[in-house]
Design an enzyme around this catalytic site. Structure first.
Site, PDB file in Angstrom:
ATOM      1  N   ASP A  39       0.863  -1.182   0.000  1.00 22.21           N
ATOM      2  CA  ASP A  39       0.000   0.000   0.000  1.00 22.21           C
ATOM      3  C   ASP A  39       0.905   1.239   0.000  1.00 22.21           C
ATOM      4  O   ASP A  39       2.130   1.140   0.102  1.00 22.21           O
ATOM      5  CB  ASP A  39      -0.972  -0.015   1.194  1.00 22.21           C
ATOM      6  CG  ASP A  39      -2.199   0.848   0.903  1.00 22.21           C
ATOM      7  OD1 ASP A  39      -2.161   1.655  -0.051  1.00 22.21           O
ATOM      8  OD2 ASP A  39      -3.202   0.728   1.625  1.00 22.21           O
TER       9      ASP A  39
HETATM   10  C1  BGC Z   1      -4.974   3.244   0.170  1.00 20.91           C
HETATM   11  C2  BGC Z   1      -5.155   2.230  -0.917  1.00 20.91           C
HETATM   12  C3  BGC Z   1      -4.987   2.864  -2.261  1.00 20.91           C
HETATM   13  C4  BGC Z   1      -3.625   3.507  -2.315  1.00 20.91           C
HETATM   14  C5  BGC Z   1      -3.297   4.122  -3.654  1.00 20.91           C
HETATM   15  C6  BGC Z   1      -3.723   4.071  -0.001  1.00 20.91           C
HETATM   16  O1  BGC Z   1      -3.690   5.152   0.858  1.00 20.91           O
HETATM   17  O2  BGC Z   1      -4.939   2.575   1.408  1.00 20.91           O
HETATM   18  O3  BGC Z   1      -6.415   1.614  -0.804  1.00 20.91           O
HETATM   19  O4  BGC Z   1      -5.149   1.909  -3.272  1.00 20.91           O
HETATM   20  O5  BGC Z   1      -3.567   4.519  -1.332  1.00 20.91           O
HETATM   21  O6  BGC Z   1      -3.975   5.284  -3.865  1.00 20.91           O
END
Ligand code: BGC
Length: 792
Positions: free
Chosen positions: A311
């Site tokens: 993530d």
């Molecule tokens: C979130 C994810 C997301 C990623 C990319 C993160 O802060 O937890 O769900 O896909 O950002 O934007």
């Protein structure tokens, strides 16, 4: 599956329209689009990644790659607006030309994607295309209801249609990888991200997870209109303590396997080619550095051959977690645990080559990670055709068919929670005789908020508000609107004007809720689940006028609003309905379509009950049969598992939802008294592929009222006498059926090995000798069970 023919016909018409316009031919007959009880172990779909021709090409390319080029494939950056703390190296053009970047995300157009892609395939030594990603959560441009609402339809076909449309629009903008579905089971509405998932149930979550993957990835991943799914967040993120985002989770292996892992397993079985690791610590080890989940379970047990991505900065976050002194150790721990691609944190880019040179990360592990990335790029057809035809992007207005699909979904996602009589009949549906309508509240004419959080490229100008739709339907002269202030603030005058507007009306629609982007979604955990600003005051004062009030609640989670549920006669959970909020609500409020959504999360009475969920364990001192509406009066009433000052049950249970008719269920019956555990175990994992059904449970469901309904009939079981304690009920099947006024239908569910299995004391999935209770019921709390025995 014997689906109700009228419902099928209705869906076929919709599906037909959509398939003609979108070029989307249904991959399976409709009867196979819904699921009964084959989600626990499921059936493997042939993966897009199991192609020997692709393997050959991956190996050939890998042989040509330098260490630095390999590391480059494992680095991902955001080229647009941040969806997390912003870090990373912004020198993308040069990095891409050098082969230092494997993937970019957050781009906003095909043009921008093509520009970067030219650098990758023309300037970099090996011409490896970039993979462009984006958070497409409930729509690219055509914004559907938020995922929690989509799940409340209990209709995987709707979810699949959503995902297909999202894939077509995303791919037209160069995005071939969507960071969806989020399949985190969530039992805590304080957690803002509960809005992104399918609620609290692993079975329903698995059905929905599969539907998303089917829609996104289509029949063939290499089709230009297909996108790679990314099932997230692996794993336990929905169980963060106190509902506080990014917090720690503690989940036993048994509960992990029973509750939290099944939707991931289902998405992967359906062919999801990628997976995202989560931010949270799970049982003492951050999920992004967790070899038990990322390697043992995901790779060894499930045989996953796809791409794992961290993530946002979660690799670098191993430093603040305290298990890495610096980003080099963070990189080492993450890749060795099983994370292939580093989103944003630069930890791989800065350190991986050195780590491999010093033997801290093996060449074999590095190569595996690179293979996982290349395999997906080949499967998507990016090497053949890396560019996007810029003319495919939607110019101007959205196509009617997509708008219709968004409305169809929204109409079926609303949950009617309360509908009391006023003047001798329930307030809803409204009729031509309902008289003058006052629409009050900051959500009544608020296009931006209808989109909900994570609205991607959704546009407020595409959204039709309740006010606009209501004026169209009832005539502008019959509707008076008073905003009553903003979501978070209001003046005395705002409230006064609203009350006066209510006084002059015959019926009041009160549109209230939480702010979509700020108070729901990521980084929006709330410790007070009330109506923000002065909305509660507005609600109480408007209700005090004595006019019949319908509260339309816009939120990304259940809000325990004790005063409202006691005093307001009619309440609809509208969630965040997407671009067709207004038309969909109006059609349901006026009864053109019956309300048919059902809750996918238990609705708490009060914050102190959280977490409250239906599939709980019984405890040794269950409070069933005790009157919990008053404090204990003696030791019998005291020493049971209860609160002394609140009931145990939620205000509305999982699966609950009213409609405009009354639906009656007969006693559940089952056609066998005894089943053999050995015979069932021989069929484990084969229910969906024609494993022998061992028993059939049936009940008669009757529309006892005078309006048509769409009813979600639910199948629950409880296993007693097992090696591990099983929930008081668990969902193992459901069907959405249409019933004309007065119509009865016999609804049957096969009960096979998958439905009757559990994760046993050794953490194996199997059927054990047990006593089984079976309910076919309108929600998770009602009905009397049928019984059967599973013998050795
Ligand atoms: C979130 C994810 C997301 C990623 C990319 C993160 O802060 O937890 O769900 O896909 O950002 O934007």
């Amino acid at each position: 599956m014997p689906w109700n023919s009228r419902h099928c016909a209705k869906l076929l018409v919709t599906a037909g329209i959509l398939s003609v316009v979108l070029g989307f031919a249904l991959s399976k007959p409709l009867s196979a689009q819904t699921h009964e009880n084959a989600e626990r172990s499921g059936v493997e779909k042939v993966s897009a990644l199991a192609d020997p021709a692709i393997e050959k090409r991956v190996e050939a390319l890998l042989k040509q790659m330098t260490l630095e080029e390999k590391v480059g494939q494992l680095a991902q950056y955001s080229s647009g607006a941040p969806t997390g703390p912003s870090t990373g190296n912004p020198d993308y053009p040069n990095m891409i030309s050098r082969g230092d970047v494997g993937s970019l995300f957050n781009l906003d157009s095909a043009r921008a994607a093509n520009q970067y892609q030219h650098l990758a395939v023309e300037k970099s030594r090996l011409h490896i295309p970039l993979l462009f990603g984006l958070d497409v959560i409930h729509g690219f441009r055509t914004t559907f209801p938020v995922p929690l609402a989509l799940a409340s339809t209990w209709d995987p076909f709707i979810v699949e249609q959503y995902a297909r449309i999202a894939a077509q629009e995303s791919s037209a903008a160069g995005v071939r990888w969507v960071f969806s579905p989020m399949v985190d089971i969530a039992r805590d509405p304080r957690w803002g991200r509960i809005v992104e998932g399918a609620g609290e149930d692993p079975y329903l979550g698995s059905v929905m997870a599969r539907a998303y993957v089917r829609g996104y990835q289509g029949k063939k991943l290499s089709d230009k209109e297909s996108v790679a799914a990314c099932v997230k967040h692996f794993v336990g993120y929905g169980a963060v303590e106190g509902g506080r985002d990014y917090n720690t989770a503690e989940i036993s292996e048994h509960t992990l396997r029973e509750i939290y892992l099944p939707p991931f397993r289902a998405a992967i079985r359906e062919g999801s080619v990628s997976l995202m690791s989560s931010f949270n610590t799970l049982n003492g080890l951050p999920a992004t550095a967790n070899p038990f989940t990322l390697t043992q379970i995901l790779r060894k047990e499930w045989g996953f051959r796809g791409l794992t991505v961290s993530d946002w900065t979660s690799v670098g976050e191993l430093v603040p977690h305290g298990i890495a002194r610096d980003k080099a150790v963070a990189a080492q721990k993450a890749i060795n645990a099983g994370v292939d691609m580093d989103m944003i944190s630069d930890s791989y880019h800065e350190n991986l080559a050195e780590l491999v040179k010093h033997g801290k990360v093996s060449q074999a592990r590095l190569d595996e990670a690179v293979r996982d990335v290349l395999r997906v790029k080949f499967a998507l057809g990016l090497f053949e055709d890396p560019f996007t035809d810029e003319s495919r992007e939607i110019q101007g207005a959205l196509p009617t068919e997509r708008v219709e699909a968004a409305r169809f979904a929204a109409e079926r996602s609303f949950v009617l929670l309360k509908n009391s009589a006023a003047g001798g009949r329930p307030i809803l549906p409204l009729t031509g005789e309902s008289g003058r309508i006052a629409l009050i509240g900051p959500m009544g004419d608020n296009a931006q908020n209808m989109l909900g959080p994570w609205a991607g490229h959704g546009r407020a100008e595409d959204a039709v508000t309740l006010r606009a739709a209501l004026e169209k339907r009832a005539g502008a002269g019959k509707v008076r609107y008073a905003k009553g202030g903003e979501l978070q603030t209001a003046s005395d005058a705002d409230i006064q004007t609203a009350v006066e507007t209510a006084q002059q009306a015959d019926v009041v629609l009160l549109a209230l809720g939480e702010e979509a982007a700020e108070q729901s979604g990521e980084a929006a955990s709330r410790a007070h689940l009330d109506l923000p600003g002065r909305q509660e005051e507005l609600l109480e004062k408007v209700t005090a006028t004595g006019k019949p009030v319908v509260l339309l609640l816009f939120s990304g989670r259940p809000l325990p609003l004790p005063w409202a549920f006691e005093h307001v006669p009619a309440i609809v959970a509208a969630w965040f309905p997407g671009i067709q909020a207004g038309p969909a609500l109006v059609r349901v409020l006026f009864g053109d379509v019956p309300p048919s959504g059902k809750l996918v999360v238990s609705w708490p009475r009060t914050m102190g009950q959280i977490p409250v969920y239906y599939n709980a364990l019984n405890t040794g001192r269950p409070a069933d049969g005790y009157d919990l509406t008053h404090p204990p009066r003696n030791s019998l009433e005291k020493y049971v598992s209860r609160y002394i000052d609140e009931q145990n049950t939620p205000l509305f249970p999982f699966g609950f939802g009213l409609t405009y008719s009354s639906v009656e269920y007969s006693q559940t019956e089952v056609d066998s008294a005894k089943l053999s555990a050995a015979a069932l175990n021989a069929n484990l994992g084969r229910d969906a592929s024609g494993g022998t059904t061992q028993a059939t449970a049936s009940a008669t469901v009757k529309n006892a009222g005078n309006r048509a309904v769409d009813e979600v009939v639910q199948l629950y079981i409880r296993l007693i006498g097992t090696s591990m304690e099983e929930p008081v009920r668990k969902l193992v099947g459901f069907k959405r059926i249409a019933l004309a006024p007065g119509e009865s239908r016999r609804v049957s569910f096969p009960l096979g090995a998958d439905a009757l299995s559990l994760w046993d004391i050794q953490n194996n999935l199997r059927v054990e000798p047990s006593h089984v209770q079976i309910w076919i019921s309108p929600d998770s709390s009602r009905g009397l069970p049928a019984e059967l025995e599973i013998i050795e």
